[in-house]
Scaffold this active site. Structure first.
Site, PDB file in Angstrom:
ATOM      1  N   ASP A   1       2.523  -0.192  12.014  1.00 62.52           N
ATOM      2  CA  ASP A   1       2.576  -1.508  12.543  1.00 62.52           C
ATOM      3  C   ASP A   1       4.040  -1.980  12.248  1.00 62.52           C
ATOM      4  OD1 ASP A   1       2.325  -1.666   9.933  1.00 62.52           O
ATOM      5  OD2 ASP A   1       0.472  -3.189  10.105  1.00 62.52           O
TER       6      ASP A   1
ATOM      7  N   ASP B   1      -0.354   2.429   8.496  1.00 69.44           N
ATOM      8  CA  ASP B   1      -0.573   1.684   9.993  1.00 69.44           C
ATOM      9  C   ASP B   1       0.256   1.852  10.964  1.00 69.44           C
ATOM     10  OD1 ASP B   1      -3.098   1.055   8.700  1.00 69.44           O
ATOM     11  OD2 ASP B   1      -2.025  -0.804   7.925  1.00 69.44           O
TER      12      ASP B   1
ATOM     13  N   ARG C   1       0.678  -5.387  -6.238  1.00 71.82           N
ATOM     14  CA  ARG C   1       0.592  -6.962  -5.575  1.00 71.82           C
ATOM     15  C   ARG C   1       1.353  -7.811  -6.351  1.00 71.82           C
ATOM     16  NH1 ARG C   1      -0.211  -5.241  -0.115  1.00 71.82           N
ATOM     17  NH2 ARG C   1      -2.052  -3.586  -0.066  1.00 71.82           N
TER      18      ARG C   1
ATOM     19  N   ARG D   1      -6.230  -2.981   9.943  1.00 68.26           N
ATOM     20  CA  ARG D   1      -6.715  -4.169  10.192  1.00 68.26           C
ATOM     21  C   ARG D   1      -6.169  -4.873  11.381  1.00 68.26           C
ATOM     22  NH1 ARG D   1      -4.992  -7.302   4.908  1.00 68.26           N
ATOM     23  NH2 ARG D   1      -3.141  -7.074   6.054  1.00 68.26           N
TER      24      ARG D   1
ATOM     25  N   ASP E   1       5.818  -5.095   6.109  1.00 66.89           N
ATOM     26  CA  ASP E   1       6.301  -6.270   6.427  1.00 66.89           C
ATOM     27  C   ASP E   1       6.358  -7.151   5.186  1.00 66.89           C
ATOM     28  OD1 ASP E   1       3.543  -6.958   6.725  1.00 66.89           O
ATOM     29  OD2 ASP E   1       3.644  -7.916   8.652  1.00 66.89           O
TER      30      ASP E   1
ATOM     31  N   THR F   1       4.270   2.596   5.647  1.00 64.91           N
ATOM     32  CA  THR F   1       3.041   2.402   5.876  1.00 64.91           C
ATOM     33  C   THR F   1       2.085   3.235   6.744  1.00 64.91           C
ATOM     34  OG1 THR F   1       1.241   0.652   6.858  1.00 64.91           O
ATOM     35  CG2 THR F   1       3.540   0.779   7.652  1.00 64.91           C
TER      36      THR F   1
ATOM     37  N   GLY G   1       0.947  -1.156   0.063  1.00 65.32           N
ATOM     38  CA  GLY G   1       0.045  -0.104   0.036  1.00 65.32           C
ATOM     39  C   GLY G   1       0.707   1.194  -0.014  1.00 65.32           C
TER      40      GLY G   1
END
Length: 319
Positions: free
Chosen positions: A129, A127, A72, A171, A103, A125, A11
């Site tokens: 994360d 996120d 992707r 998510r 990741d 990212t 992303g």
């Protein structure tokens, strides 16, 4: 090392362009060639690789998204796909690679490193994360986008005395919901890292109404449930009228903040330095306001931990 490549994968996130720019110009500064790999690992397999000059990355630091595009690529997860990519790297004289992404992107970089092509991961990212770094490129921009939306929605929530549910991305990680909820003064924040208790949430809403509060904001990370599902749960147990706003991909776009531009620049430049030191299989990050590099496997062997002290504080301040 005479020539390296740079790609963005997964992303997109605001600030990726700053990192690409830093890799290219830092490489040129040290007298090495830099090639851009377009469309991530798919482009690496297909040989969609172009040499970049300093001017090619001019006027991109302020742009969201990624100049190199992203895609992707299931094929790259296979041994065959990875060897195809390596053949293209050899064909284009690439001796090292900087991978900007999450990741999943790191796993690809580690696979290449194990096959003899040193690769370095740069965390990109929204996120936030990725274990091993306090902040990722894009998180700050997305956070400010969410906060701006919360502020606007609160205006109409106040005018109509309603409860608004705002669904944000996340998510598996709740950092975006947690930080935005705390900064935006949300009454309730729901994150994947904490078990969801509908009764506790309703009790908090009721407590607010008893002290005269006629509107509230609930922030829910998509990994907990959708905003629509939460609205149905609330309506099934109470007579509280809710409205749902799903922010969606608006969180990924926009002009990167100064912080994300600086992070992208710092991380991209350090990635080049690490490659020139003859290292691979490392990730770049920020720890205690210092740029660090660490074993990339940490990023996908450990689970992301939300800052539960912030979560506790948000509950204390939203009484």
């Amino acid at each position: 090392m005479k020539k390296i490549g740079v790609l963005t994968s997964g992303g997109d996130s605001p600030g990726m362009n700053a990192a690409v720019r830093a890799v290219v110009r830092k490489g040129i500064y040290h007298g090495i060639e830099v090639a851009g790999v377009y469309y991530g690992y798919q482009g690496l397999i297909e040989g969609n690789i172009k040499d970049l000059q300093a001017g090619d990355v001019g006027d991109i630091i302020q742009r969201g998204g990624t100049k190199l595009y992203s895609a992707r690529c299931d094929e790259f997860r296979t041994e065959e796909g990875q060897w195809k990519a390596i053949e293209q790297m050899k064909k284009n004289d690439l001796e090292g690679l900087v991978v900007i992404g999450g990741d999943g992107s790191y796993r690809g970089a580690m696979a290449l490193t194990k096959k003899g092509f040193p690769s370095i991961g740069v965390p990109g990212t929204i996120d936030n994360d990725i274990p091993g770094t306090d902040y990722t490129i894009g998180f700050d921009t997305a956070l400010n986008t969410v906060i701006e939306a919360i502020d606007k929605i609160r205006d109409t929530a106040t005018s109509h005395e309603r409860t608004f549910i705002i669904e944000v991305m996340g998510r598996d990680a709740g950092d975006l919901a947690l930080w935005a909820g705390l900064a935006g003064g949300a009454e309730t924040i729901l994150i994947p890292e904490d078990p969801f208790d509908i009764d506790d949430m309703l009790e908090r809403l009721e407590s607010g109404r008893k002290r005269g509060k006629k509107h509230s904001i609930i922030i829910v990370a998509e990994g907990v449930m959708s905003g629509g599902e939460l609205a149905e749960m609330i309506s099934g147990k109470t007579n509280v009228e809710t409205r749902v706003s799903v922010l969606g991909h608006i969180q990924r776009g926009g002009t990167p903040t100064a912080r994300d531009r600086v992070l992208g620049s710092l991380f991209g430049a350090r990635a080049v330095e690490v490659l020139l030191e003859g290292k691979g299989g490392l990730a770049i990050g920020m720890k205690n306001h210092q740029v660090v590099d660490y074993d990339m496997t940490t990023a996908f062997e450990k689970e992301h931990d939300a800052d539960m002290s912030l979560y506790k504080l948000s509950k204390e301040l939203s009484i």
